[in-house]
Scaffold this motif. Structure first.
Motif, PDB file in Angstrom:
ATOM      1  N   PHE A 161      55.237 -11.886  52.619  1.00  0.00           N
ATOM      2  CA  PHE A 161      54.751 -10.521  52.784  1.00  0.00           C
ATOM      3  C   PHE A 161      53.767  -9.914  51.794  1.00  0.00           C
ATOM      4  O   PHE A 161      53.734 -10.705  50.609  1.00  0.00           O
ATOM      5  CB  PHE A 161      56.281  -9.741  52.619  1.00  0.00           C
ATOM      6  CG  PHE A 161      57.399 -10.520  53.229  1.00  0.00           C
ATOM      7  CD1 PHE A 161      57.728 -10.534  54.446  1.00  0.00           C
ATOM      8  CD2 PHE A 161      58.290 -10.873  52.315  1.00  0.00           C
ATOM      9  CE1 PHE A 161      58.800 -11.121  54.973  1.00  0.00           C
ATOM     10  CE2 PHE A 161      59.482 -11.461  52.505  1.00  0.00           C
ATOM     11  CZ  PHE A 161      59.453 -11.674  54.016  1.00  0.00           C
ATOM     12  N   THR A 163      53.556  -7.561  49.221  1.00  0.00           N
ATOM     13  CA  THR A 163      54.195  -6.525  48.714  1.00  0.00           C
ATOM     14  C   THR A 163      53.341  -5.539  48.058  1.00  0.00           C
ATOM     15  O   THR A 163      53.872  -4.480  48.140  1.00  0.00           O
ATOM     16  CB  THR A 163      55.057  -7.208  47.588  1.00  0.00           C
ATOM     17  OG1 THR A 163      54.090  -7.843  46.762  1.00  0.00           O
ATOM     18  CG2 THR A 163      56.032  -8.481  48.058  1.00  0.00           C
ATOM     19  N   TYR A 189      59.135  -8.372  56.914  1.00  0.00           N
ATOM     20  CA  TYR A 189      60.020  -8.330  55.835  1.00  0.00           C
ATOM     21  C   TYR A 189      61.437  -7.760  56.347  1.00  0.00           C
ATOM     22  O   TYR A 189      62.645  -8.556  55.909  1.00  0.00           O
ATOM     23  CB  TYR A 189      59.503  -7.466  54.890  1.00  0.00           C
ATOM     24  CG  TYR A 189      60.227  -7.357  53.420  1.00  0.00           C
ATOM     25  CD1 TYR A 189      60.184  -8.488  52.362  1.00  0.00           C
ATOM     26  CD2 TYR A 189      61.054  -6.185  53.533  1.00  0.00           C
ATOM     27  CE1 TYR A 189      61.059  -8.339  51.435  1.00  0.00           C
ATOM     28  CE2 TYR A 189      62.029  -6.112  52.295  1.00  0.00           C
ATOM     29  CZ  TYR A 189      61.882  -7.184  51.497  1.00  0.00           C
ATOM     30  OH  TYR A 189      62.695  -7.027  50.007  1.00  0.00           O
ATOM     31  N   LYS A 193      65.238  -9.547  56.327  1.00  0.00           N
ATOM     32  CA  LYS A 193      66.087  -8.983  55.267  1.00  0.00           C
ATOM     33  C   LYS A 193      67.513  -8.599  56.274  1.00  0.00           C
ATOM     34  O   LYS A 193      68.505  -9.031  55.729  1.00  0.00           O
ATOM     35  CB  LYS A 193      65.534  -7.838  54.498  1.00  0.00           C
ATOM     36  CG  LYS A 193      66.507  -7.063  53.651  1.00  0.00           C
ATOM     37  CD  LYS A 193      65.715  -6.210  52.799  1.00  0.00           C
ATOM     38  CE  LYS A 193      66.771  -5.421  51.861  1.00  0.00           C
ATOM     39  NZ  LYS A 193      66.127  -4.211  51.027  1.00  0.00           N
ATOM     40  N   ALA A 268      63.394 -15.531  50.411  1.00  0.00           N
ATOM     41  CA  ALA A 268      62.143 -15.258  50.121  1.00  0.00           C
ATOM     42  C   ALA A 268      61.848 -15.284  48.680  1.00  0.00           C
ATOM     43  O   ALA A 268      60.759 -15.645  48.418  1.00  0.00           O
ATOM     44  CB  ALA A 268      61.877 -13.495  50.476  1.00  0.00           C
TER      45      ALA A 268
END
Length: 450
Positions: A161, A163, A189, A193, A268
């Motif tokens: 990802f 971020t 993401y 998650k 991750a």
């Protein structure tokens, strides 16, 4: 999946179709060089007499499973696909078990020693064994595939990802916030998650929408810690109501959502911790290495209409992905890391006390634990033909883990096709080494063709 081809000097040529490989083997122009992945070696051809096309190796690193795809760049054909199952969690559990045993032994003073000072130094780029095993697995297979296929470039998914785009969307203005890939980064993401289901009702196989836990009208933000996934029905029902009010009749789900909202992703974190070490090792091969994010991978896969698997994700890594991918009849080879055995000579029980001593010899009667063998048992309870992995004992009785073939139907008339055979569930049997024939030496991995 295409068959790897080597010339008579063991130099890689273009992979060929399985039918072509069978024809070469039947005519005696080639011989079987390796079974996993299946490779043939030519007897009458050299690299100078052949036309070889450039191939790109694409890698989608994962915490549990890594996808690898090899693409012939001029045509966009996926020639080979692999999925490597790592054993990082198994290594971590073993280390924690060993640490607990040693701590208990010291506390009982059964093997007393003075405390050590914490003055042991680690290299600057040190990673724990559970993480380095993932890097070693990928590095091993990159090295092996380069010997079997003319690979000229590598693509790696360096980050899952972006971020920076998620945490601070206004970092470079409105164009950066609403860029073409911004939604894909965030959605990827959140799917990793929260899972691929609605967090409120648990609906699966339905389109999911990004939903604010604390509504923006109530002071909520666009940070990923305030985002979750919900189906359209739940998203509309919740509206701008506080989550406590919306889930007042579902306290367990409310507690779960609030607890997980700011919880980091373990998988991750494992991928992020190993990405740069893997990148450095890939760069040391001397080949050009292309890097990309997981959002771009998902964007490429969606625009090309591919189903989500580890190897299709690998095929879509990077900007070098062809607009049209040819993947008809591609079946990935599943590879599971098993290790090369244990070095521990003294085997303890669950309390840490010695119970057995392993023999120093690693081989017995020419066999090793992990060898893939053929067994032809003539008589007895387990009479039949088997193919599988063995675990040796230092006596003429090995453990064979295999799926036997069971006959289904009989030929009653002349000219009918042979009876079909079906695989039954895997079982473990004791077998004498005289019935075994090695077809693939143990190399630390287990193979399964899908």
């Amino acid at each position: 999946m295409r068959v790897f081809v080597l010339d008579k000097d063991k130099q890689p040529l273009d992979p060929c179709h399985p039918a072509r490989a069978r024809d070469l083997l039947k005519k005696g122009r080639a011989k079987v060089f390796k079974r996993y992945p299946f490779t043939i070696i030519m007897q009458d051809r050299s690299l100078q007499d052949s036309v070889v096309h450039p191939h790109r190796l694409k890698i989608d690193p994962g915490s549990k499973t890594t996808g690898i795809a090899i693409i012939q760049e001029p045509t966009g054909r996926i020639t080979s696909a692999l999925e490597i199952n790592h054993r990082g969690q198994q290594i971590k559990n073993s280390l924690e078990s060993r640490r607990a045993l040693r701590r208990g032994r010291r506390n009982r003073k059964t093997r007393y020693r003075k405390p050590r000072f914490l003055n042991r130094k680690r290299p600057e780029s040190w990673l724990p064994p559970s993480l380095m095993s993932r890097v070693f697995n990928i590095e091993t297979w990159v090295r092996r595939l380069r010997k079997l296929c003319p690979i000229t470039a590598i693509s790696q998914e360096l980050v899952r990802f972006d971020t920076q785009k998620m945490q601070n969307p206004e970092v470079s203005g409105i164009e950066y916030q609403h860029g073409e890939l911004f939604g894909f980064e965030v959605k990827e993401y959140l799917l990793a998650k929260w899972g691929h289901n609605c967090v409120y009702c648990g609906a699966i196989d339905t389109p999911l929408e990004v939903e604010h836990i604390i509504p923006k009208s109530k002071g909520g933000s666009n940070r990923v810690s305030n985002l979750t996934l919900a189906c359209r029905c739940c998203n509309q029902k919740k509206g701008n109501n506080p989550i406590e009010k919306f889930l007042i009749k579902k306290p367990e789900i409310l507690k779960k959502v609030l607890a997980k909202a700011k919880t980091p992703l373990k998988d991750a974190a494992a991928v992020n911790a190993t990405r740069w070490e893997l990148w450095r090792r890939l760069k040391s091969t001397g080949l050009p290495v292309e890097t990309a994010s997981g959002g771009l991978t998902k964007f490429n896969r969606k625009t090309r209409g591919l189903d989500k698997t580890h190897w299709t994700d690998a095929a879509c890594v990077g900007k070098s992905t062809p607009k049209r991918l040819l993947l008809n009849a591609v079946k990935p080879l599943t590879i599971t890391a098993k290790g090369h055995g244990v070095r521990q000579r003294c085997r303890p029980n669950k309390y840490g006390f010695p119970k057995a001593h392993a023999p120093a010899a690693k081989f017995f009667m020419g066999f090793q634990t992990g060898d893939i063998v053929k067994a032809d048992i003539k008589k007895g309870k387990y009479a039949g033909k088997y193919t599988g992995r063995i675990a040796i004992r230092h006596r003429p009785s090995f453990v064979l883990s295999a799926k036997p073939f069971a006959k289904r139907g009989l030929r009653r008339k002349r000219g009918l096709r042979p009876p079909l055979r079906e695989h039954t569930s895997e079982q473990k049997i004791d077998v004498h080494p005289k019935y075994l024939q090695t077809i693939f030496k143990a190399d630390g991995y287990e193979y399964q063709a899908n």
